[in-house]
Write an enzyme that holds these catalytic residues in place. Sequence first.
Site, PDB file in Angstrom:
ATOM      1  CD  GLN A 137       2.800 -10.899   4.444  1.00 14.39           C
ATOM      2  OE1 GLN A 137       4.016 -10.802   4.348  1.00 14.39           O
ATOM      3  NE2 GLN A 137       2.227 -11.703   5.318  1.00 14.39           N
ATOM      4  CB  SER A 138       4.081  -3.195   4.883  1.00 14.84           C
ATOM      5  OG  SER A 138       5.024  -2.156   4.729  1.00 14.84           O
ATOM      6  CG  ASN A 139       8.421  -5.819   0.979  1.00 20.90           C
ATOM      7  OD1 ASN A 139       8.704  -6.941   1.367  1.00 20.90           O
ATOM      8  ND2 ASN A 139       7.788  -5.607  -0.168  1.00 20.90           N
ATOM      9  CB  CYS A 141       5.598  -2.385   8.198  1.00 25.95           C
ATOM     10  SG  CYS A 141       4.419  -1.027   7.958  1.00 25.95           S
TER      11      CYS A 141
END
Length: 414
Positions: A137-139, A141
């Site tokens: 859930q990387s912001n 990326c």
Amino acid sequence: MSPRSLWMRTVLGQIALVQSVKETFDCRKLLRLKIPSCVVSARSCSSMSGAVEDYKPPEWATKLTYIPKKRIHLAVANTPIHTWKVPGLPADFSVSIKRDDLTGSTLSGNKVRKLEFLMADALEQGCRHVITCGGLQSNHCRAVALAARQLGLTPHLFLRTDATDVKSAGCEGNMLLDRLCGSHIYLVPRRNPFLTHLKPRMEQLAQQINTASGEDSYLIPVGGSNKTGLFGYITVFEELMQQGALDNFDDLVFACGSGGTATGLALGNYLTNGKLRLHAIAVSDNATYFYDHCDETLAEVGMAHLNSRDLMRVIDGHKGKGYGISTEDELEFIQQVAMETAILLDPVYSGKTALGMVREIHNNPGAFQGRRVLFLHTGGIFGLFDGRMTPFLEQKQEQEPLIKMWPEVNDCPL
């Protein structure tokens, strides 16, 4: 003249106006003329997708030995500062909030600040692909994926996860946006370190792409936190100065997830004579890791004589169950803040950080320089849509029903 004819005449006149001034004004100036969005063509708004331009740092940063040559405007800058009545705050403290969650829509948050320099570098090098990594859930990326597509580049994302197959990776939150924009996604084990496991994969992929297509790739580390991304928050510190933050506040609190934001703010504060006391609340790894990372980056820009431990306070103890894992208290706090202040905090970064700030003010008030605190909201709203809030809110509905059926006009449920 009929209303429709009058409208058409107005639109045609505005089209002529756009054509006559589009070479002189950038898109943001055009938008101030309140021209309907249907009239402003994609070509006339090309500056929104970012023309690479020469970067001129603030005067106080010119002695750094590394300064990016180029920048591309992606963020909505000059995000506002306003008072924030955080629940649970002692009466003798006042908190305001710097809204870097408003740096854009899908490109919202602190990551886009760094990408203004990283993406400019990628374009200057003639790269056609961008490769980066982070959690599922990387912001970061998500921001890379969307910025890459906006600039005509192909995004490749290495996402750390416990998922055992592609289907179980899901399609919620940031992952939904990653997939909507057609990112090439590679799922890797959650506990894979960057230097020994992710970076070699990224380099191998870049080589494979080059062999197959002849096209080059630009590699971005976790969170965009390197000497180039650092300048995203050099520019933010300059913005804070212009907004009077150095005179109006004593302390600055922010999330620390990869170290780039912390390093940029710490360096900006030092180079401008350090009026603020900085508090970086660790939401992953630990204080030692972040101090070491900061020192390494400082050395890369000619500031090896500095010790990051003298520039800021990295605070452990507020990760809860761990990076990206929420506790009941954290989710309760996020909802309470939303109900009382209409500020949306995410469960991975800003939620843990704001709760950590309140607890630090209660438990260790002497660590703060004064009583006027500025909280930097680093964004992350899409993390609220990853599904974790659903069972929490369903349980709250059982305890205190706020959703009620009203099938007939005269059957008021109250």
